[in-house]
Scaffold this active site. Sequence first.
Site, PDB file in Angstrom:
ATOM      1  N   LYS A   1      74.943 -61.148  34.908  1.00 31.48           N
ATOM      2  CA  LYS A   1      74.904 -62.467  35.564  1.00 31.48           C
ATOM      3  C   LYS A   1      76.275 -62.898  36.112  1.00 31.48           C
ATOM      4  O   LYS A   1      77.205 -62.119  36.204  1.00 31.48           O
ATOM      5  CB  LYS A   1      74.301 -63.513  34.633  1.00 31.48           C
TER       6      LYS A   1
ATOM      7  N   GLU B   1      59.639 -61.245  33.885  1.00 27.33           N
ATOM      8  CA  GLU B   1      60.546 -62.141  33.171  1.00 27.33           C
ATOM      9  C   GLU B   1      59.969 -63.555  33.199  1.00 27.33           C
ATOM     10  O   GLU B   1      60.194 -64.307  34.164  1.00 27.33           O
ATOM     11  CB  GLU B   1      61.922 -62.153  33.848  1.00 27.33           C
TER      12      GLU B   1
ATOM     13  N   HIS C   1      64.951 -62.388  40.961  1.00 24.67           N
ATOM     14  CA  HIS C   1      65.218 -63.021  39.665  1.00 24.67           C
ATOM     15  C   HIS C   1      64.889 -64.508  39.757  1.00 24.67           C
ATOM     16  O   HIS C   1      65.098 -65.144  40.789  1.00 24.67           O
ATOM     17  CB  HIS C   1      66.688 -62.818  39.279  1.00 24.67           C
TER      18      HIS C   1
ATOM     19  N   ASN D   1      71.733 -57.301  32.723  1.00 22.97           N
ATOM     20  CA  ASN D   1      72.082 -58.208  33.818  1.00 22.97           C
ATOM     21  C   ASN D   1      73.229 -59.084  33.347  1.00 22.97           C
ATOM     22  O   ASN D   1      73.020 -60.008  32.569  1.00 22.97           O
ATOM     23  CB  ASN D   1      70.845 -59.047  34.184  1.00 22.97           C
TER      24      ASN D   1
END
Length: 351
Positions: free
Chosen positions: A64, A261, A191, A62
């Site tokens: 980001k 996560e 997320h 990821n």
Amino acid sequence: MWAPSSLASSQLSRLGARDLRGAAAVAPAAPAPQQLRLGCSRRRAQRVVAMAGSGKFFVGGNWKCVSARSASSALHAWGISLLDDSFVLKNHCSFVYPASSLWELALLFLNGTKDFVSKLVSELNAATLEPDVDVVVAPPFIYIDQVKNSLTDRIEVSAQNVWVGKGGAYTGEISAEQLVDIGCKWVILGHSERRNIIGETDEFIAKKAAYALSQNVKVIACIGELLEEREAGKTFEVCFKQMKAYADSITNWADVVIAYEPVWAIGTGKVASPEQAQEVHAAVRDWLKTNVSPEVASSVRIIYGGSVNAGNCADLAKKEDIDGFLVGGASLKGPDFTTIINSVTSKKVAA
Ligand SMILES: O=C(CO)COP(=O)(O)O
């Protein structure tokens, strides 16, 4: 606080033999304050630790969203003082961070330039990757086309977000139809940064997941608890609530990977211990068995995210219910990300 009683015996009893094998292989680790050890006797190690799902490990990077400001101006603005081999943050003088963390920080600021993406793609193209791993990278939207045009077909591309329904007049949004159009096969949803900073709810995220799947965009569905929720013994409650929202909307689980996560582990350097991660993964799988179907429970891949790096991935990967990783900071370094991808080999243990 997290307490052994937080995994109810009824939940343990619902775990099948396959579920317990991974837990039983857990060596009694050094006591960790928030760690729960499953109360199983240690068994002889298996030759190969079984893995859920297609049998394929799954590793996502990821990348980001970060600004393209120069690292030095960003560091200055953040009140970061450089020492010889470490640095301190203004107002946090009691903490001295190692230089490696500074490098990670600098990478975060530099990510967001075409040159950075180009270098990272070159590193990944040159890497030797274990065959039995699905690998996906999720660049910011504006670099997806660049990555698609330069990255080896061995690695698929994901978006970091998508609009909740059919495309239309939604300024600033990107639709699932547009992702399909540019050959983007995956999207990361749920997320914690979107939940806790942008304010997306369980239901909104689940609706996004259902629509993306309806357009044949595969979903990396994130779940995870805040630190205060873990400390209040609510880890399972929070994760199961997030799972329920997905389960209420998703009918086709074949194209879903679940990413656990824990929020306290994301970008903090505080990785969950292999036992902590395994415990939640096993519980989520058990939840799926009870609330969706045994088939989905045994086939869906559950990957771990939160401060995974080249040094800790092998121990995490050994756990039976850890089917791969979703990686932030360490996915910005080609060699480290390669090590994480190839940590699938640590699933093979000595008899
Ligand atoms: O958020 C993450 C991946 O989605 C994890 O980030 P870090 O690996 O930087 O902790």
